[in-house]
Scaffold this motif. Structure first.
Motif, PDB file in Angstrom:
ATOM      1  N   HIS A   1       0.843  -1.201   0.000  1.00 46.17           N
ATOM      2  CA  HIS A   1       0.000   0.000   0.000  1.00 46.17           C
ATOM      3  C   HIS A   1       0.877   1.249   0.000  1.00 46.17           C
ATOM      4  N   GLY A   2       0.257   2.395   0.085  1.00 52.63           N
ATOM      5  CA  GLY A   2       0.996   3.650   0.126  1.00 52.63           C
ATOM      6  C   GLY A   2       1.537   3.920   1.524  1.00 52.63           C
ATOM      7  N   PRO A   3       2.009   5.128   1.783  1.00 47.23           N
ATOM      8  CA  PRO A   3       2.615   5.446   3.073  1.00 47.23           C
ATOM      9  C   PRO A   3       1.643   5.264   4.230  1.00 47.23           C
ATOM     10  N   GLY A   4       2.127   4.665   5.294  1.00 50.44           N
ATOM     11  CA  GLY A   4       1.301   4.512   6.492  1.00 50.44           C
ATOM     12  C   GLY A   4       1.186   5.824   7.256  1.00 50.44           C
ATOM     13  N   ILE A   5       0.016   6.056   7.808  1.00 53.93           N
ATOM     14  CA  ILE A   5      -0.280   7.281   8.561  1.00 53.93           C
ATOM     15  C   ILE A   5      -0.667   6.881   9.981  1.00 53.93           C
ATOM     16  N   ILE A   6      -0.317   7.709  10.964  1.00 53.38           N
ATOM     17  CA  ILE A   6      -0.712   7.472  12.358  1.00 53.38           C
ATOM     18  C   ILE A   6      -2.034   8.190  12.607  1.00 53.38           C
ATOM     19  N   HIS A   7      -3.046   7.443  12.996  1.00 53.91           N
ATOM     20  CA  HIS A   7      -4.375   7.997  13.253  1.00 53.91           C
ATOM     21  C   HIS A   7      -4.696   7.817  14.737  1.00 53.91           C
ATOM     22  N   THR A   8      -5.091   8.891  15.421  1.00 55.51           N
ATOM     23  CA  THR A   8      -5.380   8.807  16.852  1.00 55.51           C
ATOM     24  C   THR A   8      -6.695   9.498  17.191  1.00 55.51           C
ATOM     25  N   LYS A   9      -7.255   9.064  18.305  1.00 53.24           N
ATOM     26  CA  LYS A   9      -8.517   9.614  18.788  1.00 53.24           C
ATOM     27  C   LYS A   9      -8.276  10.308  20.130  1.00 53.24           C
ATOM     28  N   GLY A  10      -8.536  11.607  20.159  1.00 56.30           N
ATOM     29  CA  GLY A  10      -8.442  12.341  21.416  1.00 56.30           C
ATOM     30  C   GLY A  10      -7.039  12.729  21.827  1.00 56.30           C
ATOM     31  N   THR A  11      -6.024  12.277  21.116  1.00 61.40           N
ATOM     32  CA  THR A  11      -4.632  12.588  21.447  1.00 61.40           C
ATOM     33  C   THR A  11      -3.921  13.048  20.187  1.00 61.40           C
TER      34      THR A  11
ATOM     35  N   GLY B   1      -5.306   4.569  18.897  1.00 57.73           N
ATOM     36  CA  GLY B   1      -5.149   4.872  17.484  1.00 57.73           C
ATOM     37  C   GLY B   1      -4.475   3.713  16.796  1.00 57.73           C
ATOM     38  N   GLY B   2      -3.904   4.010  15.634  1.00 58.69           N
ATOM     39  CA  GLY B   2      -3.240   2.944  14.903  1.00 58.69           C
ATOM     40  C   GLY B   2      -2.617   3.462  13.633  1.00 58.69           C
ATOM     41  N   VAL B   3      -1.900   2.592  12.953  1.00 54.69           N
ATOM     42  CA  VAL B   3      -1.287   2.954  11.686  1.00 54.69           C
ATOM     43  C   VAL B   3      -1.988   2.212  10.558  1.00 54.69           C
ATOM     44  N   ILE B   4      -2.492   2.975   9.613  1.00 56.32           N
ATOM     45  CA  ILE B   4      -3.081   2.456   8.382  1.00 56.32           C
ATOM     46  C   ILE B   4      -2.854   3.510   7.303  1.00 56.32           C
ATOM     47  N   PRO B   5      -2.863   3.131   6.036  1.00 51.99           N
ATOM     48  CA  PRO B   5      -2.782   4.145   4.976  1.00 51.99           C
ATOM     49  C   PRO B   5      -4.115   4.877   4.842  1.00 51.99           C
ATOM     50  N   TYR B   6      -4.082   6.014   4.190  1.00 54.33           N
ATOM     51  CA  TYR B   6      -5.305   6.797   4.000  1.00 54.33           C
ATOM     52  C   TYR B   6      -6.383   6.019   3.255  1.00 54.33           C
ATOM     53  N   GLU B   7      -5.989   5.150   2.331  1.00 62.47           N
ATOM     54  CA  GLU B   7      -6.978   4.533   1.445  1.00 62.47           C
ATOM     55  C   GLU B   7      -8.033   3.716   2.172  1.00 62.47           C
ATOM     56  N   ILE B   8      -7.689   3.170   3.316  1.00 57.33           N
ATOM     57  CA  ILE B   8      -8.639   2.320   4.034  1.00 57.33           C
ATOM     58  C   ILE B   8      -9.478   3.123   5.033  1.00 57.33           C
ATOM     59  N   VAL B   9      -9.198   4.411   5.180  1.00 60.94           N
ATOM     60  CA  VAL B   9      -9.944   5.245   6.127  1.00 60.94           C
ATOM     61  C   VAL B   9     -11.439   5.331   5.782  1.00 60.94           C
TER      62      VAL B   9
ATOM     63  N   MET C   1      -4.252   1.368  -4.592  1.00 66.41           N
ATOM     64  CA  MET C   1      -3.921   1.897  -3.265  1.00 66.41           C
ATOM     65  C   MET C   1      -3.582   3.381  -3.328  1.00 66.41           C
ATOM     66  N   ASP C   2      -2.779   3.778  -4.304  1.00 65.78           N
ATOM     67  CA  ASP C   2      -2.414   5.193  -4.448  1.00 65.78           C
ATOM     68  C   ASP C   2      -3.651   6.064  -4.678  1.00 65.78           C
ATOM     69  N   ASP C   3      -4.516   5.626  -5.586  1.00 70.05           N
ATOM     70  CA  ASP C   3      -5.726   6.399  -5.868  1.00 70.05           C
ATOM     71  C   ASP C   3      -6.619   6.464  -4.631  1.00 70.05           C
ATOM     72  N   GLY C   4      -6.671   5.362  -3.898  1.00 64.87           N
ATOM     73  CA  GLY C   4      -7.441   5.352  -2.655  1.00 64.87           C
ATOM     74  C   GLY C   4      -6.872   6.284  -1.608  1.00 64.87           C
ATOM     75  N   ASP C   5      -5.545   6.412  -1.586  1.00 61.90           N
ATOM     76  CA  ASP C   5      -4.917   7.345  -0.645  1.00 61.90           C
ATOM     77  C   ASP C   5      -5.358   8.775  -0.913  1.00 61.90           C
ATOM     78  N   ASP C   6      -5.395   9.148  -2.184  1.00 59.84           N
ATOM     79  CA  ASP C   6      -5.814  10.514  -2.538  1.00 59.84           C
ATOM     80  C   ASP C   6      -7.237  10.779  -2.042  1.00 59.84           C
ATOM     81  N   THR C   7      -8.118   9.815  -2.276  1.00 56.78           N
ATOM     82  CA  THR C   7      -9.505   9.959  -1.833  1.00 56.78           C
ATOM     83  C   THR C   7      -9.590   9.993  -0.314  1.00 56.78           C
ATOM     84  N   GLY C   8      -8.868   9.085   0.335  1.00 53.98           N
ATOM     85  CA  GLY C   8      -8.926   8.985   1.792  1.00 53.98           C
ATOM     86  C   GLY C   8      -8.426  10.235   2.486  1.00 53.98           C
ATOM     87  N   GLU C   9      -7.326  10.799   1.982  1.00 56.51           N
ATOM     88  CA  GLU C   9      -6.808  12.027   2.591  1.00 56.51           C
ATOM     89  C   GLU C   9      -7.816  13.163   2.444  1.00 56.51           C
TER      90      GLU C   9
END
Length: 342
Positions: free
Chosen positions: A146-156, A206-214, A276-284
Motif C-alpha cells: 500500500h501507500g505510506p502509512g499514517i498514524i491515526h489517533t482519537k483524542g490525542t 489509534g493505529g497505523v493504516i494508509p489513507y486509502e482504508i480510512v 492503493m495510491d488512488d485510494g490514498d488521494d480519496t482517503g486524505e
C-alpha cells in the motif's frame, strides 16, 4: 432409417460438444476481508475479474466475496487459497507472523517509496526470486504493497515523536509493531477490519493504516488526528498476495491458464498498487473534508525515525540470517529494485 441415424448421431455430437464446453467453464470463488467499496476491491479486484471473464470469452466466471462472506478470519486466507476452500483470494502474510520471512523485507521501516504503484512493480520482481520459493503451494498472481502509512489517533494529538509515549496503537505486522514499540508506544496487533471497533471502544488510542482504508472503515469519524511522516520513504508497509489455488489453476485447459497468466505478474501487481495510491488521494481528502487535524512530523523527528528504522533493519538482517536466510541480500535486492535496478 438413415434420417433416424443422422438425428441420433447429431444429438450424440451435440451432447459431446456440450459436455466438453461445460467442462471448460470455470467459476472462481475469490474472497477478501474488506468492503467491496474499499480501493483494492473496487479499483483492482472487480475490474480484474471482469477482464479475466472478457478475455476468456466468458468461459471463466469470477465471483468476489467481500468481508469474509465465505467464512473464516483474515489470517486464514492464505491457507484457504492453498487448501481449496476458495479458488483465489487476497492474503496478508503478516497476519501469520514469521511464516513467510522473505515478505518482511517490504514491511521494514523506510524500505518502500511513497508510490505503491512503483513499489509494487519492484515487489513482484523481488517476489519471483525470494517469495515464490516460500509460496510454491499456491499460484501467485500479484504481490503488492500500500501507500505510506499514517498514524491515526482519537483524542490525542501526535505532533512529535514524544507524543507517542504510552499510546496503545494498532499495528498490522510484526515489523510495524516492533517499530511502534521502539517509539515508546504499546503496539496492539490486529487485522484491519477489527480496528474501528477497537478504536471506538478505547481498546486502542489509534493505529497505523494508509489513507486509502480510512473511508470504508469510517476511521475519519472515530479518529480526529492524523500524522504524516514526510520524506521520500514510507514509515512502514504491508505485503499483500493475490493468489489462486494451485489445483484450480492446474486443472484449467492451457488456453484458460494463458488468460490467468496474462492477468498475473508485474503489471498486475502495479495495478493493485495504483488502486492503493488512488485510494490514498480519496482517503486524505475525506479526512480533510471532515475537519480533522492533519500534521506532518518535523525534519528532526523524521531524522530520529530514520535512525530507529536503520537499527531495526539491521536487527532483522541478523535475525533472519540466524535462521539460514541471507537477510542482507534480501534488503540489498529490495533497495536496488526501489532505486530503479532490474
Amino acid at each position: 432409417m438413415k434420417t433416424v441415424r443422422r438425428a441420433f448421431m447429431g444429438a450424440l455430437a451435440f451432447g459431446i460438444s456440450a459436455t466438453v464446453a461445460s467442462a471448460q467453464e470455470v467459476t472462481l470463488r475469490c474472497q477478501h476481508f474488506l468492503s467491496p467499496m474499499a480501493s483494492v476491491p473496487a479499483m483492482f479486484m472487480e475490474p480484474w475479474a471482469r477482464k479475466v471473464e472478457e478475455e476468456s470469452d466468458g468461459r471463466i466466471k469470477v465471483e468476489l466475496y467481500p468481508a469474509m462472506q465465505l467464512g473464516g478470519a483474515p489470517p486464514a486466507l492464505y491457507d484457504q487459497i492453498r487448501d481449496g476452500v476458495i479458488d483465489c483470494g487476497w492474503a496478508l502474510p503478516s497476519y501469520t507472523p514469521g511464516r513467510f520471512p522473505a515478505t518482511e523485507v517490504w514491511e521494514l521501516p523506510f524500505m518502500t517509496s511513497m508510490s505503491a504503484e512503483e513499489t509494487s512493480r519492484a515487489v513482484w520482481a523481488y517476489s519471483e526470486e525470494y517469495v515464490a520459493p516460500q509460496m510454491q503451494d499456491i499460484k501467485l498472481m500479484a504481490t503488492h504493497v500500500h501507500g505510506p502509512g499514517i498514524i491515526h489517533t482519537k483524542g490525542t494529538a501526535v505532533e512529535t515523536l514524544d507524543d507517542l509515549q504510552g499510546l496503545k496503537l494498532r499495528g498490522p505486522s510484526r515489523q510495524a509493531n516492533a517499530l511502534l514499540e521502539s517509539l515508546g508506544a504499546e503496539p496492539v496487533g490486529m487485522p484491519v477490519p477489527a480496528f474501528p471497533e477497537a478504536l471506538s471502544k478505547g481498546v486502542v488510542d489509534g493505529g497505523v493504516i494508509p489513507y486509502e482504508i480510512v473511508p470504508p472503515l469510517k476511521v475519519h469519524e472515530l479518529a480526529d488526528h492524523h500524522t504524516q511522516i514526510g520524506g521520500d520513504r514510507a514509515l512502514y508497509n504491508t505485503f499483500f498476495v493475490w493468489g489462486m489455488n494451485l489445483d484450480t489453476y492446474n486443472s484449467l485447459p492451457d488456453d484458460l491458464k494463458a488468460v490467468i497468466d496474462a492477468n498475473s505478474g508485474a503489471d498486475v501487481s502495479a495495478w493493485a498498487g495504483k488502486a492503493m495510491d488512488d485510494g490514498d488521494d480519496t482517503g486524505e481528502q475525506v479526512v480533510r473534508d471532515a475537519g480533522n487535524t492533519v500534521v506532518t512530523l518535523s525534519d528532526a523527528d523524521l531524522a530520529r525515525l530514520q535512525e530507529i528504522g536503520a537499527a531495526q533493519r539491521a536487527a532483522w538482517v541478523e535475525e533472519v540470517s540466524s535462521r539460514g536466510l541471507d537477510g542482507q541480500a534480501m534488503v540489498d535486492r529490495a533497495t536496488s529494485l526501489i532505486d530503479g535496478g532490474s
